[in-house]
Design a protein around this motif. Structure first.
Motif, PDB file in Angstrom:
ATOM      1  N   ALA A   1       0.886  -1.070   0.078  1.00 51.56           N
ATOM      2  CA  ALA A   1       0.076   0.039  -0.037  1.00 51.56           C
ATOM      3  C   ALA A   1       1.017   0.907   0.086  1.00 51.56           C
ATOM      4  CB  ALA A   1      -0.767   0.113   1.281  1.00 51.56           C
ATOM      5  N   THR A   2       0.594   2.509  -0.657  1.00 54.83           N
ATOM      6  CA  THR A   2       1.436   3.546  -0.653  1.00 54.83           C
ATOM      7  C   THR A   2       0.481   4.642  -0.341  1.00 54.83           C
ATOM      8  OG1 THR A   2       0.892   4.074  -3.055  1.00 54.83           O
ATOM      9  CG2 THR A   2       2.864   2.652  -2.456  1.00 54.83           C
ATOM     10  N   PHE A   3       1.234   5.587   0.411  1.00 54.02           N
ATOM     11  CA  PHE A   3       0.454   6.892   0.827  1.00 54.02           C
ATOM     12  C   PHE A   3       1.496   7.941   0.203  1.00 54.02           C
ATOM     13  CE2 PHE A   3       0.273  10.418   3.653  1.00 54.02           C
ATOM     14  CZ  PHE A   3      -0.974  10.798   3.576  1.00 54.02           C
ATOM     15  N   VAL A   4       0.802   8.591  -0.707  1.00 57.27           N
ATOM     16  CA  VAL A   4       1.434   9.784  -1.337  1.00 57.27           C
ATOM     17  C   VAL A   4       0.831  11.185  -1.118  1.00 57.27           C
ATOM     18  CG1 VAL A   4       2.097  10.802  -3.750  1.00 57.27           C
ATOM     19  CG2 VAL A   4       2.108   8.273  -3.279  1.00 57.27           C
ATOM     20  N   ALA A   5       1.698  11.868  -0.479  1.00 56.27           N
ATOM     21  CA  ALA A   5       1.084  13.064  -0.073  1.00 56.27           C
ATOM     22  C   ALA A   5       1.671  14.340  -0.520  1.00 56.27           C
ATOM     23  CB  ALA A   5       1.282  13.372   1.712  1.00 56.27           C
ATOM     24  N   ASP A   6       0.948  15.333  -0.833  1.00 52.23           N
ATOM     25  CA  ASP A   6       1.566  16.664  -1.502  1.00 52.23           C
ATOM     26  C   ASP A   6       0.989  17.924  -0.820  1.00 52.23           C
ATOM     27  OD1 ASP A   6      -1.056  16.357  -2.418  1.00 52.23           O
ATOM     28  OD2 ASP A   6      -0.585  16.435  -4.489  1.00 52.23           O
ATOM     29  N   LYS A   7       0.256  17.943   0.102  1.00 61.05           N
ATOM     30  CA  LYS A   7      -0.066  19.073   0.984  1.00 61.05           C
ATOM     31  C   LYS A   7       0.196  18.806   2.188  1.00 61.05           C
ATOM     32  CE  LYS A   7      -4.127  21.719   1.907  1.00 61.05           C
ATOM     33  NZ  LYS A   7      -5.729  21.950   2.003  1.00 61.05           N
ATOM     34  N   PHE A   8       0.853  19.643   2.877  1.00 60.66           N
ATOM     35  CA  PHE A   8       1.484  19.788   4.404  1.00 60.66           C
ATOM     36  C   PHE A   8       1.013  21.210   4.670  1.00 60.66           C
ATOM     37  CE2 PHE A   8       3.815  16.481   3.209  1.00 60.66           C
ATOM     38  CZ  PHE A   8       4.690  16.009   4.088  1.00 60.66           C
TER      39      PHE A   8
ATOM     40  N   GLY B   1      -5.328  -1.718  -5.108  1.00 62.68           N
ATOM     41  CA  GLY B   1      -5.344  -1.290  -6.384  1.00 62.68           C
ATOM     42  C   GLY B   1      -6.437  -0.050  -6.469  1.00 62.68           C
ATOM     43  N   LYS B   2      -6.864   0.411  -5.094  1.00 68.30           N
ATOM     44  CA  LYS B   2      -7.455   1.771  -5.372  1.00 68.30           C
ATOM     45  C   LYS B   2      -7.125   2.751  -4.643  1.00 68.30           C
ATOM     46  CE  LYS B   2     -11.792  -1.196  -5.704  1.00 68.30           C
ATOM     47  NZ  LYS B   2     -12.887  -1.632  -4.807  1.00 68.30           N
ATOM     48  N   SER B   3      -7.387   4.073  -4.905  1.00 64.81           N
ATOM     49  CA  SER B   3      -6.795   5.113  -4.380  1.00 64.81           C
ATOM     50  C   SER B   3      -7.931   6.264  -3.773  1.00 64.81           C
ATOM     51  CB  SER B   3      -5.916   6.078  -5.195  1.00 64.81           C
ATOM     52  OG  SER B   3      -4.857   5.342  -5.840  1.00 64.81           O
ATOM     53  N   ASN B   4      -7.801   6.552  -2.556  1.00 68.34           N
ATOM     54  CA  ASN B   4      -8.767   7.493  -1.884  1.00 68.34           C
ATOM     55  C   ASN B   4      -8.042   8.323  -1.288  1.00 68.34           C
ATOM     56  OD1 ASN B   4     -11.576   6.101  -2.447  1.00 68.34           O
ATOM     57  ND2 ASN B   4     -10.452   4.501  -1.725  1.00 68.34           N
ATOM     58  N   PRO B   5      -8.472   9.819  -1.145  1.00 65.35           N
ATOM     59  CA  PRO B   5      -7.756  10.594  -0.487  1.00 65.35           C
ATOM     60  C   PRO B   5      -7.887  10.329   1.024  1.00 65.35           C
ATOM     61  CG  PRO B   5     -10.040  11.454  -1.191  1.00 65.35           C
ATOM     62  CD  PRO B   5      -9.743  10.103  -1.808  1.00 65.35           C
TER      63      PRO B   5
ATOM     64  N   THR C   1      -9.313   8.250  10.355  1.00 67.35           N
ATOM     65  CA  THR C   1     -10.114   7.178  10.199  1.00 67.35           C
ATOM     66  C   THR C   1     -10.470   6.922   8.896  1.00 67.35           C
ATOM     67  OG1 THR C   1     -10.806   7.811  12.565  1.00 67.35           O
ATOM     68  CG2 THR C   1     -12.302   6.238  11.225  1.00 67.35           C
ATOM     69  N   ILE C   2     -10.519   5.761   8.509  1.00 69.03           N
ATOM     70  CA  ILE C   2     -10.865   5.295   7.130  1.00 69.03           C
ATOM     71  C   ILE C   2     -11.954   4.315   7.245  1.00 69.03           C
ATOM     72  CG2 ILE C   2      -8.653   5.771   6.141  1.00 69.03           C
ATOM     73  CD1 ILE C   2      -8.291   2.654   5.973  1.00 69.03           C
ATOM     74  N   ALA C   3     -12.648   4.509   6.184  1.00 64.25           N
ATOM     75  CA  ALA C   3     -13.818   3.348   5.812  1.00 64.25           C
ATOM     76  C   ALA C   3     -13.206   2.227   4.964  1.00 64.25           C
ATOM     77  CB  ALA C   3     -14.970   3.880   5.192  1.00 64.25           C
ATOM     78  N   ARG C   4     -13.035   1.209   5.391  1.00 62.64           N
ATOM     79  CA  ARG C   4     -12.072  -0.109   4.848  1.00 62.64           C
ATOM     80  C   ARG C   4     -12.847  -0.082   3.490  1.00 62.64           C
ATOM     81  NH1 ARG C   4     -13.972  -5.293   6.379  1.00 62.64           N
ATOM     82  NH2 ARG C   4     -15.558  -5.155   8.012  1.00 62.64           N
ATOM     83  N   SER C   5     -14.295  -0.283   3.426  1.00 64.84           N
ATOM     84  CA  SER C   5     -14.985  -0.236   2.343  1.00 64.84           C
ATOM     85  C   SER C   5     -14.638   0.249   1.054  1.00 64.84           C
ATOM     86  CB  SER C   5     -16.693  -0.594   2.490  1.00 64.84           C
ATOM     87  OG  SER C   5     -17.048   1.104   3.156  1.00 64.84           O
ATOM     88  N   GLN C   6     -13.939   1.478   1.099  1.00 62.39           N
ATOM     89  CA  GLN C   6     -13.640   2.315   0.046  1.00 62.39           C
ATOM     90  C   GLN C   6     -12.520   1.454  -0.584  1.00 62.39           C
ATOM     91  OE1 GLN C   6     -12.786   6.115   2.570  1.00 62.39           O
ATOM     92  NE2 GLN C   6     -13.643   6.805   0.634  1.00 62.39           N
ATOM     93  N   TRP C   7     -11.816   0.689  -0.084  1.00 65.08           N
ATOM     94  CA  TRP C   7     -10.782  -0.047  -0.758  1.00 65.08           C
ATOM     95  C   TRP C   7     -11.268  -1.447  -1.229  1.00 65.08           C
ATOM     96  CZ3 TRP C   7      -9.919   3.678   2.596  1.00 65.08           C
ATOM     97  CH2 TRP C   7      -9.087   4.600   2.481  1.00 65.08           C
ATOM     98  N   GLY C   8     -12.517  -1.760  -0.878  1.00 64.75           N
ATOM     99  CA  GLY C   8     -13.093  -2.974  -1.312  1.00 64.75           C
ATOM    100  C   GLY C   8     -13.138  -4.005  -0.342  1.00 64.75           C
ATOM    101  N   MET C   9     -12.682  -3.864   1.085  1.00 62.33           N
ATOM    102  CA  MET C   9     -12.719  -4.755   2.125  1.00 62.33           C
ATOM    103  C   MET C   9     -14.256  -4.745   2.745  1.00 62.33           C
ATOM    104  SD  MET C   9      -9.176  -4.436   4.094  1.00 62.33           S
ATOM    105  CE  MET C   9      -8.599  -2.900   3.385  1.00 62.33           C
TER     106      MET C   9
END
Length: 188
Positions: free
Chosen positions: A101-108, A126-130, A158-166
């Motif tokens: 899994a990757t976290f790519v951030a461009d706003k600090f 395989g899914k990206s979410n903010p 806090t994330i909703a795991r269903s956004q990534w298909g779980m």
């Protein structure tokens, strides 16, 4: 002559501004990605990912930054072997098909010279979410051992795991997962 001095001053100022940005490498021995989920509404299940790597570009003066962090999904650890195996399966992380899994951030976001928020995209399965990570602590210090600057802090979201298909176990197993990231990175 005045134009030459002005051009030189502008070039020097541009170089100074660029010199303020630095690259930091994630220190895996002081960086932990952990998660928490309610277990059928009773106790809190906690786990972590043992292998992660990445870099952070950070500019306090310019109030900007970028980060890229990779997490080895097969390194999930709850302290319970059979549960770790289930989390690696297709029901959850599907680590065989989606090894990282990757976290790519461009706003600090800054308050003075302290980072208060980091926003970017979390790509998992395989899914990206903010995702926006809020800092509950942030500091930089000169490491007496490394003789280099180290910056880091405690971040969470806090994330909703269903956004990534779980969707396994919903609604008995909650959708909302609390992520806690303790990070330290060493100036290169």
């Amino acid at each position: 002559m005045t134009k030459t001095l002005l051009a030189t001053a502008l070039l020097a100022a541009a170089g100074f501004a660029q010199a303020q940005s630095a690259t930091y490498s994630i220190d895996p021995t002081h960086t932990f990605v952990t998660f928490e989920a309610k277990h059928f509404g009773t106790s809190t299940l906690r786990g972590r990912f043992d292998r992660k790597e990445g870099t952070v570009q950070f500019d306090r003066a310019g109030k900007s930054g970028k980060a890229q962090i990779a997490i080895d999904m097969a390194s999930v650890s709850t302290g319970v072997g059979p549960l770790d195996g289930h989390l690696k399966s297709k029901d959850f992380f599907d680590a065989a098909a989606n090894p990282s899994a990757t976290f790519v951030a461009d706003k600090f976001v800054f308050d003075g010279d302290k980072v208060t928020e980091v926003a970017g995209a979390l790509t998992m399965m395989g899914k990206s979410n903010p995702v926006t990570l809020k800092a509950s602590n942030f500091n930089c210090y000169q490491s007496p051992m490394l003789k280099r600057e180290v910056c880091g802090g405690d971040f969470e979201t806090t994330i909703a795991r269903s956004q990534w298909g779980m969707a396994y176990g919903l609604p008995g197993i909650p959708d909302n997962i609390r992520l806690l990231i303790q990070i330290e990175a060493i100036k290169q």
